[in-house]
Design a protein around this motif. Structure first.
Motif, PDB file in Angstrom:
ATOM      1  N   TYR A 171      41.705   9.469   6.940  1.00 15.75           N
ATOM      2  CA  TYR A 171      40.856  10.639   7.114  1.00 15.75           C
ATOM      3  C   TYR A 171      41.654  11.933   7.115  1.00 15.75           C
ATOM      4  N   GLU A 228      36.361  15.452   7.521  1.00 19.96           N
ATOM      5  CA  GLU A 228      35.547  15.495   8.733  1.00 19.96           C
ATOM      6  C   GLU A 228      34.815  14.170   8.905  1.00 19.96           C
ATOM      7  N   PRO A 229      34.706  13.678  10.132  1.00 24.45           N
ATOM      8  CA  PRO A 229      33.984  12.412  10.347  1.00 24.45           C
ATOM      9  C   PRO A 229      32.501  12.582  10.042  1.00 24.45           C
ATOM     10  N   GLU A 239      28.468  12.599  10.575  1.00 27.46           N
ATOM     11  CA  GLU A 239      27.717  13.104  11.717  1.00 27.46           C
ATOM     12  C   GLU A 239      27.455  11.979  12.713  1.00 27.46           C
ATOM     13  N   VAL A 242      33.322  10.071  15.479  1.00 24.95           N
ATOM     14  CA  VAL A 242      34.582  10.755  15.762  1.00 24.95           C
ATOM     15  C   VAL A 242      35.718   9.893  15.238  1.00 24.95           C
ATOM     16  N   TYR A 243      36.841  10.551  14.923  1.00 26.10           N
ATOM     17  CA  TYR A 243      38.053   9.836  14.561  1.00 26.10           C
ATOM     18  C   TYR A 243      38.960   9.744  15.787  1.00 26.10           C
TER      19      TYR A 243
END
Length: 371
Positions: free
Chosen positions: A37, A41-42, A44, A47-48
């Motif tokens: 990643y 952006e992760p 919606e 989260v990363y």
């Protein structure tokens, strides 16, 4: 299929920052791979994993510790007093005796040998029986009160009930909750992104166990103090590793498996301290059954089996695999050890007809009853 590459495995210990928790960005870039990643952006609601998660867990541990003391003082203690749980232990106080106090302290407040007691009686110009009585009373006086124990169990009962309820509510919708093979489908590329609901579950559990690592040294001393300490280390290690390298699916199952039996354990303790014998017996029976089903049957059959075999079949060997196996096996050894103590209590209850008075898995030793 290569199950174990010693050179790759040893490489992860050559420089901790080199591998960045064994699947981190630096590891991928150094070995010619793209970080999954990088600059992305992760999705919606996802989260990363980053180091911020560990910082939040540390702050969460502080917050949970304060929350615990508030719950114990403002809710647990009033309920305990209402249930008739006494703060002070019954019995005659030992009386002031600095010499015997120093003598007992030199034995770490454990019962001295008969020879040592005889020598102490001679030095104090007392009868042996008088010294024995003073020691028993002093040991009883040092014991934590039932109300303190009640407050500790009340907090843990509240936390485990909430954590298990929350965990099941979010895992129930996941396919890997019903079929553990899905824990490894798409690993690691498709498992880096973690649902926020799972992230909050991880944060809550990590904060709680970090708090326990510290407060364990100030809580009521237990016979299995170091076993519990090892258990907390193994649990936190699994939480940290699975969070950072995309194996949170199997990690969340481990957490949910552990919480359910602790609900019944702490509930049965609350009943014992409140002298609700029938409720305590029923709670302990539920605790023993849940432990058998969750930790002796489900845990090795579904979770250990998934890590040992399904993971290697679906994704092949990965460098942190042996570490997962080691910590999971440590937990299983502790499960079996504690289950033998649980069985001892059950056998005693069934053969003697006595009520459940305490949990041999965790309650500390107490001196003989004194007059």
């Amino acid at each position: 299929m290569s199950w174990f590459n010693l050179q790759d495995f040893l490489r992860v210990f050559s420089n901790p920052t080199d591998t960045y928790w064994w699947f981190g960005r630096e590891y991928f870039l150094k070995h010619g791979q793209n970080w999954p990643y990088e600059g992305v952006e992760p999705p919606e609601g996802y989260v990363y994993p980053t180091s911020d998660g560990f910082k939040c867990a540390l702050l969460g541990a502080v917050a949970i510790t304060f929350l615990r003391f508030a719950v114990e003082k403002l809710i647990g203690e009033p309920i305990g007093r209402w249930m008739g749980v006494r703060h002070k232990l019954p019995g005659t106080p030992p009386g002031e005796n600095p010499n015997l106090e120093a003598f007992l302290k030199s034995h770490s407040y454990k019962t001295p040998s008969n020879e040592d007691i005889k020598l102490a009686a001679k030095d104090q110009n007392m009868e042996v029986r008088e010294v024995e009585t003073w020691i028993r009373r002093r040991q009883r006086e040092r014991l934590p009160s039932k109300l303190n124990k009640f407050k500790e169990s009340f907090w843990r009962f509240i936390f485990y009930t909430f954590a298990f309820s929350y965990g099941i509510s979010i895992l129930w919708k996941e396919n890997y909750f019903w079929d553990t093979r899905y824990c490894w489908v798409g690993f690691p590329e498709l498992t880096w992104a973690m649902k926020k609901s799972i992230y909050y579950y991880y944060l809550m559990e990590a904060s709680f166990y970090l708090s326990l690592m510290v407060t364990q040294f100030f809580d009521t001393k237990r016979k299995d103090f170091w076993e519990m300490f090892i258990h907390h280390i193994a649990t936190l290690s699994l939480i940290g590793f699975s969070y950072y390298n995309g194996t949170y699916r199997i990690g969340s199952l481990v957490m949910a498996t552990h919480d359910i039996s602790d609900i019944f354990l702490e509930g049965s303790k609350l009943a014992v301290y409140s002298k609700l014998k029938n409720v305590a017996n029923f709670g302990f029976a539920c605790f023993a059954l849940s432990w058998l089903l969750a930790r002796i049957m489900y845990y090795p059959y579904r979770i250990l089996n998934s890590v040992l075999f399904e993971s290697l079949y679906i994704v092949d060997y990965f460098v942190s695999w042996p570490v997962y196996v080691v910590f999971l096996i440590i937990l299983q050894i502790l499960h079996i050890y504690w289950f033998t103590l649980i069985l001892n209590v059950l056998i005693k209850v069934l053969t003697t007809g006595d009520d459940v008075e305490k949990d041999d898995r965790s309650e500390d030793d107490t001196p003989p009853a004194s007059e």
